[in-house]
Design a protein around this motif. Structure first.
Motif, PDB file in Angstrom:
ATOM      1  N   ALA A  96       0.821  -1.207   0.000  1.00 24.31           N
ATOM      2  CA  ALA A  96       0.000   0.000   0.000  1.00 24.31           C
ATOM      3  C   ALA A  96       0.857   1.260   0.000  1.00 24.31           C
ATOM      4  O   ALA A  96       0.573   2.222  -0.725  1.00 24.31           O
ATOM      5  CB  ALA A  96      -0.934  -0.007   1.206  1.00 24.31           C
ATOM      6  N   ALA A  97       1.919   1.260   0.803  1.00 14.47           N
ATOM      7  CA  ALA A  97       2.797   2.427   0.839  1.00 14.47           C
ATOM      8  C   ALA A  97       3.472   2.635  -0.507  1.00 14.47           C
ATOM      9  O   ALA A  97       3.613   3.773  -0.979  1.00 14.47           O
ATOM     10  CB  ALA A  97       3.843   2.255   1.939  1.00 14.47           C
ATOM     11  N   ALA A  98       3.873   1.547  -1.144  1.00 15.81           N
ATOM     12  CA  ALA A  98       4.457   1.657  -2.480  1.00 15.81           C
ATOM     13  C   ALA A  98       3.402   2.102  -3.491  1.00 15.81           C
ATOM     14  O   ALA A  98       3.700   2.861  -4.423  1.00 15.81           O
ATOM     15  CB  ALA A  98       5.062   0.320  -2.898  1.00 15.81           C
ATOM     16  N   GLY A  99       2.157   1.631  -3.312  1.00 13.62           N
ATOM     17  CA  GLY A  99       1.079   2.050  -4.192  1.00 13.62           C
ATOM     18  C   GLY A  99       0.826   3.542  -4.119  1.00 13.62           C
ATOM     19  O   GLY A  99       0.574   4.196  -5.142  1.00 13.62           O
ATOM     20  N   LEU A 100       0.905   4.106  -2.918  1.00 14.82           N
ATOM     21  CA  LEU A 100       0.749   5.547  -2.771  1.00 14.82           C
ATOM     22  C   LEU A 100       1.888   6.275  -3.476  1.00 14.82           C
ATOM     23  O   LEU A 100       1.667   7.316  -4.118  1.00 14.82           O
ATOM     24  CB  LEU A 100       0.712   5.915  -1.295  1.00 14.82           C
ATOM     25  N   ARG A 101       3.078   5.725  -3.403  1.00 12.96           N
ATOM     26  CA  ARG A 101       4.227   6.316  -4.088  1.00 12.96           C
ATOM     27  C   ARG A 101       4.007   6.283  -5.606  1.00 12.96           C
ATOM     28  O   ARG A 101       4.441   7.198  -6.328  1.00 12.96           O
ATOM     29  CB  ARG A 101       5.502   5.549  -3.716  1.00 12.96           C
TER      30      ARG A 101
END
Length: 337
Positions: free
Chosen positions: A179-184
């Motif tokens: 999810a954190a990578a998806g936000l990036r």
């Protein structure tokens, strides 16, 4: 700002038309809903011998999800974050209330929003329907959704954060950091690769786990919403224990490995990124195979509970990793600008 009227076809929806839509598509599906949506208050009949579990989360456009998130994904995530809390308590979800505040609403946006909520209910691994039984609507400048989820668990059996014991294993479901990578990756979503698209989907539509599988197997549990280090820290503080985890043991998806190939960067996202909504549990080590089978998803041991308080992170060589090299330990609504 999420476009609720101006760029979407269809007429503006009035308050009680929205209530009618919700009633038609998400209500009156359980026999134990004695009086549901549309009255002054709901009347519910929990199963005999069960405790009621309640949780509430509020999502605000621009803070909890990007302003241009689709209505479907807003609806899905608004329910998913609450259903994840119910799962962390070992309960089966039963009822929901949904409060929606917005500048104005189009029928098309609301239909897609409800589509997303329905999809989250279908994705939730529970054996019984989930009813919407009430809520509220009001006009405001910023799209805001508040959901309360109610679940049931056998009396006295609910999971909590205070059961971890020294010597027990620490494990997480699924994979972390997506999810954190998806936000990036969000700004590049129009031209995103397949791997980037998979990560963005994990941000907007988190996987849901069956919390009732934890009963009799895990000793404590929490859902990973604010980041692994922050949320595991809540278990350790409540239990009066400490822990050591190995960063190289944190499970990651092939999509994350493709988009974030550098291990140290990937582990920062996994340790502190948040929004994964996986479960972090403690348990006797020999309980892992049976619990993994009951959950129906991968369950990875990442560390061990210890008597010495505090949380220690080790790299692949067994060296202690300084917390400040991993970034902020998790989300704090009043501690971050």
């Amino acid at each position: 700002m999420v476009s609720l009227v101006t760029t979407r076809p269809g007429p503006v929806l009035r308050e009680f038309e929205l209530v009618d839509l919700l009633r038609a598509r998400l209500a009156a599906r359980r026999d134990d809903t004695r009086i549901g949506i549309g009255d002054d208050a709901a009347v519910l009949r929990p199963c005999p011998g069960h405790d009621l579990v309640a949780t509430t989360d509020t999502l605000i456009s621009g803070r909890h999800f990007p302003d241009d998130t689709s209505a479907f994904d807003v609806g899905y995530k608004a329910l998913a974050v609450n259903l994840s809390d119910v799962a962390a308590m070992g309960a089966e979800p039963a009822w929901l209330t949904v409060s929606l505040s917005a500048p104005s609403l189009s029928r098309d946006w609301c239909e897609r929003f409800i589509d997303g909520m329905q999809a989250a209910c279908r994705a939730c691994p529970t054996g019984t329907p989930i009813d919407i039984v009430g809520g509220d609507t009001t006009r405001t400048d910023t799209l805001t959704i508040s959901v309360t989820a109610l679940g049931q668990v056998a009396a006295g059996a609910a999971m909590h954060r205070a059961g971890a014991q020294a010597g027990q294993a620490i494990a997480v479901t699924g994979t972390l950091g997506d999810a954190a990578a998806g936000l990036r990756c969000w700004p590049q979503r129009a031209t995103a690769s397949t791997a980037q698209t998979d990560l963005i989907k994990r941000l907007t539509r988190p996987d849901l786990r069956r919390g009732s599988a934890l009963i009799g197997q895990a000793t404590s549990a929490i859902d990973i919403s604010d980041g692994l280090l922050a949320d595991l820290g809540h278990i350790l503080a409540a239990s009066g224990v400490g822990a050591t985890i190995r960063l190289d043991a944190l499970p990651y998806s092939t999509a994350l490995a493709s988009v974030v190939p550098e291990a140290a960067d990937r582990q920062r996202l996994q340790a502190t990124g948040g929004d994964d909504y996986e479960l972090c549990v403690t348990m006797p080590l020999d309980a892992r195979p049976a619990l993994e089978t009951a959950l129906g998803c991968p369950l990875t041991v990442i560390g061990q509970v210890e008597t010495r308080t505090g949380l220690r992170c080790l790299d692949g060589a067994g060296n202690v990793v300084a917390p400040d090299t991993l970034g902020a330990p998790g989300w704090d609504h009043f501690g971050m600008d």
